[in-house]
Scaffold this motif. Structure first.
Motif, PDB file in Angstrom:
ATOM      1  N   THR A 199      -4.512   6.441  -1.707  1.00 55.88           N
ATOM      2  CA  THR A 199      -3.705   5.232  -1.585  1.00 55.88           C
ATOM      3  C   THR A 199      -3.757   4.436  -2.879  1.00 55.88           C
ATOM      4  OG1 THR A 199      -5.559   3.999  -0.654  1.00 55.88           O
ATOM      5  CG2 THR A 199      -4.035   5.021   0.904  1.00 55.88           C
ATOM      6  N   LEU A 200      -2.651   3.794  -3.162  1.00 57.65           N
ATOM      7  CA  LEU A 200      -2.551   2.847  -4.275  1.00 57.65           C
ATOM      8  C   LEU A 200      -2.189   1.504  -3.667  1.00 57.65           C
ATOM      9  CD1 LEU A 200      -2.475   2.440  -7.413  1.00 57.65           C
ATOM     10  CD2 LEU A 200      -0.015   2.838  -7.259  1.00 57.65           C
ATOM     11  N   LYS A 201      -3.050   0.525  -3.894  1.00 61.32           N
ATOM     12  CA  LYS A 201      -2.838  -0.789  -3.301  1.00 61.32           C
ATOM     13  C   LYS A 201      -2.576  -1.802  -4.397  1.00 61.32           C
ATOM     14  CE  LYS A 201      -5.393  -1.968   0.181  1.00 61.32           C
ATOM     15  NZ  LYS A 201      -6.543  -2.394   1.028  1.00 61.32           N
ATOM     16  N   ARG A 211      -5.330  -6.813  -9.524  1.00 63.50           N
ATOM     17  CA  ARG A 211      -4.427  -6.612  -8.387  1.00 63.50           C
ATOM     18  C   ARG A 211      -4.205  -5.153  -7.998  1.00 63.50           C
ATOM     19  NH1 ARG A 211       0.384  -7.639  -8.878  1.00 63.50           N
ATOM     20  NH2 ARG A 211       0.655  -7.686 -11.141  1.00 63.50           N
ATOM     21  N   PHE A 212      -4.486  -4.202  -8.862  1.00 62.33           N
ATOM     22  CA  PHE A 212      -4.250  -2.789  -8.557  1.00 62.33           C
ATOM     23  C   PHE A 212      -5.568  -2.091  -8.232  1.00 62.33           C
ATOM     24  CE2 PHE A 212       0.125  -1.514  -9.952  1.00 62.33           C
ATOM     25  CZ  PHE A 212       0.578  -2.778 -10.280  1.00 62.33           C
ATOM     26  N   SER A 213      -5.545  -1.280  -7.191  1.00 63.38           N
ATOM     27  CA  SER A 213      -6.710  -0.468  -6.862  1.00 63.38           C
ATOM     28  C   SER A 213      -6.230   0.835  -6.229  1.00 63.38           C
ATOM     29  CB  SER A 213      -7.662  -1.195  -5.916  1.00 63.38           C
ATOM     30  OG  SER A 213      -7.027  -1.471  -4.687  1.00 63.38           O
ATOM     31  N   ALA A 214      -7.022   1.877  -6.373  1.00 65.52           N
ATOM     32  CA  ALA A 214      -6.686   3.171  -5.794  1.00 65.52           C
ATOM     33  C   ALA A 214      -7.921   3.767  -5.163  1.00 65.52           C
ATOM     34  CB  ALA A 214      -6.118   4.114  -6.858  1.00 65.52           C
ATOM     35  N   GLN A 215      -7.686   4.516  -4.105  1.00 65.65           N
ATOM     36  CA  GLN A 215      -8.780   5.178  -3.417  1.00 65.65           C
ATOM     37  C   GLN A 215      -8.355   6.570  -2.998  1.00 65.65           C
ATOM     38  OE1 GLN A 215      -9.519   2.391  -0.151  1.00 65.65           O
ATOM     39  NE2 GLN A 215     -11.407   1.763  -1.158  1.00 65.65           N
ATOM     40  N   MET A 216      -9.368   7.404  -2.764  1.00 61.00           N
ATOM     41  CA  MET A 216      -9.104   8.714  -2.179  1.00 61.00           C
ATOM     42  C   MET A 216     -10.207   8.972  -1.165  1.00 61.00           C
ATOM     43  SD  MET A 216      -7.975  12.238  -3.944  1.00 61.00           S
ATOM     44  CE  MET A 216      -7.335  13.553  -2.893  1.00 61.00           C
ATOM     45  N   PRO A 217     -10.049   8.486   0.028  1.00 63.12           N
ATOM     46  CA  PRO A 217     -11.120   8.564   1.033  1.00 63.12           C
ATOM     47  C   PRO A 217     -11.374   9.967   1.565  1.00 63.12           C
ATOM     48  CG  PRO A 217      -9.139   7.569   1.958  1.00 63.12           C
ATOM     49  CD  PRO A 217      -8.887   7.723   0.497  1.00 63.12           C
ATOM     50  N   ASN A 218     -10.380  10.837   1.481  1.00 65.89           N
ATOM     51  CA  ASN A 218     -10.596  12.229   1.888  1.00 65.89           C
ATOM     52  C   ASN A 218      -9.661  13.138   1.108  1.00 65.89           C
ATOM     53  OD1 ASN A 218      -8.021  12.372   3.384  1.00 65.89           O
ATOM     54  ND2 ASN A 218      -9.051  10.943   4.790  1.00 65.89           N
ATOM     55  N   THR A 269       0.855  -1.193   0.000  1.00 68.88           N
ATOM     56  CA  THR A 269       0.000   0.000   0.000  1.00 68.88           C
ATOM     57  C   THR A 269       0.882   1.231   0.000  1.00 68.88           C
ATOM     58  OG1 THR A 269      -1.767  -1.132   1.199  1.00 68.88           O
ATOM     59  CG2 THR A 269      -1.809   1.273   1.193  1.00 68.88           C
ATOM     60  N   LEU A 270       0.649   2.084  -0.979  1.00 74.99           N
ATOM     61  CA  LEU A 270       1.432   3.300  -1.128  1.00 74.99           C
ATOM     62  C   LEU A 270       0.533   4.494  -0.826  1.00 74.99           C
ATOM     63  CD1 LEU A 270       3.140   2.384  -4.540  1.00 74.99           C
ATOM     64  CD2 LEU A 270       3.750   1.641  -2.229  1.00 74.99           C
ATOM     65  N   TRP A 271       1.103   5.477  -0.129  1.00 76.83           N
ATOM     66  CA  TRP A 271       0.327   6.624   0.313  1.00 76.83           C
ATOM     67  C   TRP A 271       0.774   7.908  -0.366  1.00 76.83           C
ATOM     68  CZ3 TRP A 271      -3.176   6.702   4.687  1.00 76.83           C
ATOM     69  CH2 TRP A 271      -3.410   5.425   5.228  1.00 76.83           C
ATOM     70  N   CYS A 272      -0.192   8.757  -0.614  1.00 79.41           N
ATOM     71  CA  CYS A 272       0.095  10.055  -1.201  1.00 79.41           C
ATOM     72  C   CYS A 272      -0.708  11.132  -0.489  1.00 79.41           C
ATOM     73  CB  CYS A 272      -0.255  10.052  -2.684  1.00 79.41           C
ATOM     74  SG  CYS A 272      -0.174  11.689  -3.477  1.00 79.41           S
ATOM     75  N   GLU A 273      -0.032  12.191  -0.082  1.00 80.09           N
ATOM     76  CA  GLU A 273      -0.708  13.357   0.498  1.00 80.09           C
ATOM     77  C   GLU A 273      -0.545  14.517  -0.472  1.00 80.09           C
ATOM     78  OE1 GLU A 273       0.368  14.230   4.546  1.00 80.09           O
ATOM     79  OE2 GLU A 273      -0.124  16.356   4.298  1.00 80.09           O
ATOM     80  N   PRO A 274      -1.617  14.959  -1.121  1.00 81.07           N
ATOM     81  CA  PRO A 274      -1.491  16.054  -2.095  1.00 81.07           C
ATOM     82  C   PRO A 274      -1.236  17.387  -1.409  1.00 81.07           C
ATOM     83  CG  PRO A 274      -3.799  15.496  -1.774  1.00 81.07           C
ATOM     84  CD  PRO A 274      -3.002  14.488  -0.992  1.00 81.07           C
ATOM     85  N   TRP A 278      -1.837   9.329 -10.265  1.00 82.50           N
ATOM     86  CA  TRP A 278      -0.820   8.304  -9.998  1.00 82.50           C
ATOM     87  C   TRP A 278      -0.180   7.889 -11.326  1.00 82.50           C
ATOM     88  CZ3 TRP A 278       0.973   6.553  -5.382  1.00 82.50           C
ATOM     89  CH2 TRP A 278       0.198   6.795  -4.233  1.00 82.50           C
ATOM     90  N   TYR A 279       1.158   7.797 -11.307  1.00 82.50           N
ATOM     91  CA  TYR A 279       1.928   7.334 -12.454  1.00 82.50           C
ATOM     92  C   TYR A 279       2.919   6.272 -11.966  1.00 82.50           C
ATOM     93  CZ  TYR A 279       0.396  11.653 -14.800  1.00 82.50           C
ATOM     94  OH  TYR A 279      -0.354  12.670 -15.351  1.00 82.50           O
ATOM     95  N   ARG A 280       3.399   5.479 -12.923  1.00 80.96           N
ATOM     96  CA  ARG A 280       4.405   4.458 -12.616  1.00 80.96           C
ATOM     97  C   ARG A 280       5.587   4.697 -13.555  1.00 80.96           C
ATOM     98  NH1 ARG A 280       2.573  -1.724 -13.022  1.00 80.96           N
ATOM     99  NH2 ARG A 280       2.094  -1.101 -15.172  1.00 80.96           N
TER     100      ARG A 280
END
Lengths: 116, 113
Positions: A76-78, A64-71, A20-25, A34-36
């Motif tokens: 997160t990129l999982k 296998r890849f999913s992303a969310q932005m709960p707030n 799980t990868l986290w990002c704070e904008p 998100w980019y790879r």
């Protein structure tokens, strides 16, 4: 202004484990991207949120890849069941809004994922 | 398919010399165009961007780029490079505001003392 924050900066996982990868904008930015980045494929778009809603996930692998932005403050990129080919630098970017002079994407330093 | 091409993987230039990095795009319309720079182990930083109007756009640190619709190009230039300009430069395009960027493969610039 701290810029886009990504945690962890480095992550090592075993094949088959979850990552799980986290990002704070940047505060006040409404869009998160998100980019790879890999040596072979270069920089590839994965997914994009605006005002926390998913807008475009055309670059996301279907499995296998999913992303969310709960707030507003993080996304997160999982990656489930990680595979060696998932090894890459995952970059998060944010932008202020969807209009001219608001749409510059500011990138974080990336999370370097290594799957053994 | 939409694409951005940077034909030069690596460019070596002496400090004080001029620099030109090439970028060609292939899009059904005219995209918005960007140049980003990536210093060693750092995130991407925007140098300049083009939406419309004057085909020559100025960016940070003395960089400029020229858009050509007829040639489908957006080449980056700098009149006199400094050793600190050593980095990887990416050309990118998008088809709308706040849309996904399509990147070229990057050009690594090495500035020799």
């Amino acid at each position: 202004n701290a810029g886009v924050i990504q945690t962890p900066r480095h992550k090592v996982t075993g094949k088959g484990q979850e990552a799980t990868l986290w990002c704070e904008p940047i505060s006040g930015h409404s869009a998160v991207f998100w980019y790879r980045q890999t040596i072979v494929q270069g920089l590839e778009f994965l997914t994009y949120f605006r005002n926390q809603a998913p807008i475009d996930d055309s670059g996301m692998p279907k499995e296998r890849f999913s992303a969310q932005m709960p707030n507003q403050s993080h996304s997160t990129l999982k990656i489930q069941s990680t595979q060696p080919q998932d090894s890459a630098v995952y970059l998060c970017a944010s932008s202020l809004g969807p209009f001219m002079d608001q749409d510059t994407q500011y990138f974080g330093p990336g999370t370097r994922l290594l799957v053994l | 398919a939409q694409s951005v091409t940077q034909p030069d993987a690596r460019v070596t230039v002496s400090e004080g010399a001029s620099l030109q990095l090439r970028c060609k795009y292939s899009y059904s319309g005219t995209p918005y165009l960007f140049w980003y720079v990536q210093y060693q182990r750092q995130g991407l930083q925007l140098l300049l961007k083009y939406y419309s109007g004057d085909p020559v756009v100025q960016g940070v640190n003395g960089f400029e780029a020229e858009f050509s619709k007829s040639d489908s190009s957006f080449h980056l230039r700098k009149a006199s490079v400094h050793w600190s300009d050593s980095a990887v430069y990416f050309c990118a395009a998008s088809m709308g505001f706040a849309s996904a960027l399509t990147f070229g493969s990057g050009t690594k610039v090495i500035v020799l003392p």
